[in-house]
Design an enzyme around this catalytic site. Sequence first.
Site, PDB file in Angstrom:
ATOM      1  N   GLU A 197       2.711   3.048  -9.033  1.00  0.00           N
ATOM      2  CA  GLU A 197       2.912   4.280  -8.261  1.00  0.00           C
ATOM      3  C   GLU A 197       4.082   5.083  -8.810  1.00  0.00           C
ATOM      4  O   GLU A 197       5.011   5.420  -8.085  1.00  0.00           O
ATOM      5  CB  GLU A 197       3.081   3.964  -6.776  1.00  0.00           C
ATOM      6  CG  GLU A 197       1.800   3.431  -6.162  1.00  0.00           C
ATOM      7  CD  GLU A 197       1.866   3.253  -4.662  1.00  0.00           C
ATOM      8  OE1 GLU A 197       2.981   3.183  -4.114  1.00  0.00           O
ATOM      9  OE2 GLU A 197       0.803   3.191  -4.026  1.00  0.00           O
ATOM     10  N   GLU A 282      -5.352   0.188  -5.338  1.00  0.00           N
ATOM     11  CA  GLU A 282      -4.978  -0.305  -4.010  1.00  0.00           C
ATOM     12  C   GLU A 282      -5.726   0.517  -2.980  1.00  0.00           C
ATOM     13  O   GLU A 282      -5.456   1.712  -2.819  1.00  0.00           O
ATOM     14  CB  GLU A 282      -3.477  -0.151  -3.758  1.00  0.00           C
ATOM     15  CG  GLU A 282      -2.630  -1.093  -4.571  1.00  0.00           C
ATOM     16  CD  GLU A 282      -1.137  -0.889  -4.315  1.00  0.00           C
ATOM     17  OE1 GLU A 282      -0.748  -0.625  -3.159  1.00  0.00           O
ATOM     18  OE2 GLU A 282      -0.380  -0.977  -5.292  1.00  0.00           O
TER      19      GLU A 282
HETATM   20  C1  GAL Z   1       1.927   0.548  -2.260  1.00  0.00           C
HETATM   21  C2  GAL Z   1       2.613  -0.279  -3.337  1.00  0.00           C
HETATM   22  C3  GAL Z   1       2.445  -1.764  -3.067  1.00  0.00           C
HETATM   23  C4  GAL Z   1       2.794  -2.064  -1.632  1.00  0.00           C
HETATM   24  C5  GAL Z   1       1.981  -1.200  -0.706  1.00  0.00           C
HETATM   25  C6  GAL Z   1       2.287  -1.393   0.745  1.00  0.00           C
HETATM   26  O1  GAL Z   1       2.370   1.836  -2.274  1.00  0.00           O
HETATM   27  O2  GAL Z   1       2.094   0.015  -4.599  1.00  0.00           O
HETATM   28  O3  GAL Z   1       3.250  -2.487  -3.939  1.00  0.00           O
HETATM   29  O4  GAL Z   1       4.150  -1.822  -1.467  1.00  0.00           O
HETATM   30  O5  GAL Z   1       2.254   0.124  -0.974  1.00  0.00           O
HETATM   31  O6  GAL Z   1       2.124  -2.692   1.124  1.00  0.00           O
END
Ligand code: GAL
Length: 953
Positions: A197, A282
């Site tokens: 990110e 994600e």
């Molecule tokens: C995303 C990040 C992950 C984790 C997630 C929330 O933005 O890439 O590492 O932090 O949020 O659990």
Amino acid sequence: MSRSNRPQGRRTVRYAGLTLLAAAMATTAAAAADAPAASHTVTYDRHSLIIDGKPTYIWSGSFHYWRLPSPELWKDVLQKMKAAGFNAVEIYFDWGYHSPKRGVYDFTGIRDVDRLLDMARDVGIYVIARPGPYINAETDAGGFPGWLVNTAGKPRSTAPEYTAAYREWMTAIDAILARHQVTDGRGTVLLYQVENEFYNDSDDGRAYMQALEDKARADGITVPLFGNHNTNFFDGVGKLDMPGYDSYPMDFDCTRPERWNSVYDFASEREGLKHTPLFFPEYQGGAFDVWGGPGYEACRKLTGPEFERVFYEATMASGSTMQNFYMTYGGINWGWLSSPGVYTSYDYGAAITTSRQLTSKYDQQKLLGYMIHAAPSLARTDAVGSAVAENRRLRVNARINPDDGTRFYILRHAEAADTTNDATHLSITLRDAGAIRIPQAPGTDLRVNGRDSKVLLADAHIGQQDLAYSTSELLTQLHTGGRDIAVFYGRDGEDGETVLRYAGQPEVKVLDGQVASAWDEKAHMLRLNYRHHGLSRVTITQGEHSLLLLLGDNEAATRFWQLDTAAGPVLLRGPYLARSATPSGDTLALTGDTDKASELEVFAAPDVRTVTWNGKPIQTSRTASTTLLGKLDGPAPVTLPTLHDWHIANSAPEIETTFDDHAWQAANKTSTPNPYWEHQLPILDSDDYGFHHGHVWYRGHFKATGKETSIRLSASMGVHLGNHGIFTAWLNGHFLGNNPSGSQQFPIDPSWLKKGGDNVVAVLVENTGHLQEEHNGAFREMRGLMSATLQGSQAPIAWKLQGNVGGEDLPDPVRGPFNIGGLYGERKDWHLPGFSDAAWAKTTLPHATDKPGVDWYRTTFTLDIPKNQDVPIALRIRDAAPHHYRAIIFINGWQIGRYISDVGPQTDFELPAGLLNPQGKNTIAIAAWSTAQDGGLGEVSLVMQGNYLTGHW
Ligand code: GAL
């Protein structure tokens, strides 16, 4: 790098009680090294990833091995994922977990990444590797190592100091990942993520990305490089092979789990991607919870099966063919792994619980994962506008595979949050037949309940069968024993209509349930109508074509398991979990788990005559469906011991003036490489003295004038982010108080002072972790005491400090950098099983104390869990009412929990098998820090979270 390639088992294990882990370490699969390297191609186009020329839908779940410090259990999680239809696992590799000190990298024992990747290969699941360097992930410093705090150079930039640091890590981790690549290694690493990110689109941000990509390539990474940087790095300097989007449509507030947000349509993002598939590195699989939060069952509800179905199908509807769910197994922030703000459990409300149990979210994932596998045409589709729902509360997205013409209709409420149960008919377009209104049978309808969604297929080939359409959803299909088997399902009580094309009228036999059939001679279509309930069975035979059609409700559908074998797929029905199938001759050897006595039905070729389950033959009989039906035992009941014979030691001698701190480091530094924070002098920041995790003691000596009226103490625990760090302070053994916010002036009772003599301020500070980086270097925010000033006197205070023994030079590298801090008992090995507490006083729990300070409690217990049972066990602390204390919990020397009585919410702490000895003696040690006059320790018990007869061990 000195230790990165050290052979297994050479380390002298200093501590007792490590036998389980040592044994686990010794089993690293050396055999794999000789396996021939089969190389594959991984390419992609605008539709999908293409593996060996085959468009492949990637259905993946996140798992962090470092949140499960028991390698034997990694395989359990990977098998459970594979069994649910996931074809990939996405893994963050945590730099700080492997590197306690600059130049020192450990990939052994619980850090044995080679072993993890071998397991993934053996289980048959692709790995989406995410080595950072920065990972976020609600972990200490977002994955940066503690020692990086003490370096200069802007993180995530081209600054030379930072570059030199991350290149160490990449060299080490890339070497391992490279030898497990699908492309030219001997493993299943499929994709490689660069950074996390990272939204810095400046020249330097781009140059940094490019440098990471060049480094990965130079290190031998040959799989595609991807990112989760949303709209960044699509082109220009730093361009990635495959960009990706992260999406958490429900956010992370689990306090209102009924809340339902709207569905964002990624269709325009899909259209914007000309050369790569729509990829979600994600997509929300759960949510993290915070100190004082509602607990993980609320997060599981917020992101429950309805959410999964509606939102995951919506991304299919927008044309995504690559979806990873964060998290699928969350795990444990054991030791001091968490970033400030989150607590020990990282269960995440995920499909698989921290204790490795399957939830209704897992069942839902499985329904979708199986469908994706059973309908490979979904990996290559384009949107078409050819379907309309007559009920305008509903919306349909239609997609078609341009090569084979398979059509997909994704049907849900236009307003995703709608809770009404709606009926409709759909107008769809069929090959040859043209427009048609379905369902056709008079008096039946197609229903969509509130917060539900369906993926319907049309013009699809199911083995040798030609499916016109079905208003039931496809679970799976396979060809075995000379016939096709297909499983379709729908919600209990809803109508279903399935229409198949045949050259001539087929013979239809209903073996089970009520299924009406009608043959349309003109259209050459066989129409089946039924109501989903339980499991109906129909055989359809026409010429060479033979089909066993199974029509179930959701519950029946989730009881199927499909396993791949060298001789083709096998379908099972019945047990809690099926792990593996191995045919040999006329025997099929199955492994899996049961939670109770269960049916086992095996849909295999007729030449399979004998079935074994976890090595034992199962008596079976042939059914009318020509399957084998048998019975499986459930687990034997287990009772857990009660915990008694507690021993207690009062253990904060640092409070007393007489304590000898001559061996402690003097906090006298006046400069630091840490560029980020302005320090007061002398520097008190514990990181500067090599103490990066856990508790730190400070002792300040001053010569009192007798006029001191108060002392202001300031500490940094990251309190501004919902963190619940605290410090407690004493003057000459008298309790000054505690402070949870960072800074406080404590009045001094004149009678406490020793005029002209040595006066001692003792401060115990909790370091609840370094902030996640937050794009500005905030992980370098100092930790520990920041300043101390006396009022009424100018007397200087000379400080000494003590954190974990050895600082960055770990005396216990097996448990590693996050396991302990600097409590007296930790420094004296009181947490370890080998320590003798025989001289300690006896006590019972609950135990109350009015004396602020630290008390240690220890006991042992013996378990006798049958070897073939998996019984996840947690340690529970119960306080009738909150008290002012917080505890850290050790099982056999491993810190597996941090409990804060007056904050919560976690009361049950998983004791993962491997750290826990299920067949022998175990030692619990609990350090309870009473932060006010009403401390102590609550009732402590063992809780059985489940009981399974298992094929895992
Ligand atoms: C995303 C990040 C992950 C984790 C997630 C929330 O933005 O890439 O590492 O932090 O949020 O659990």
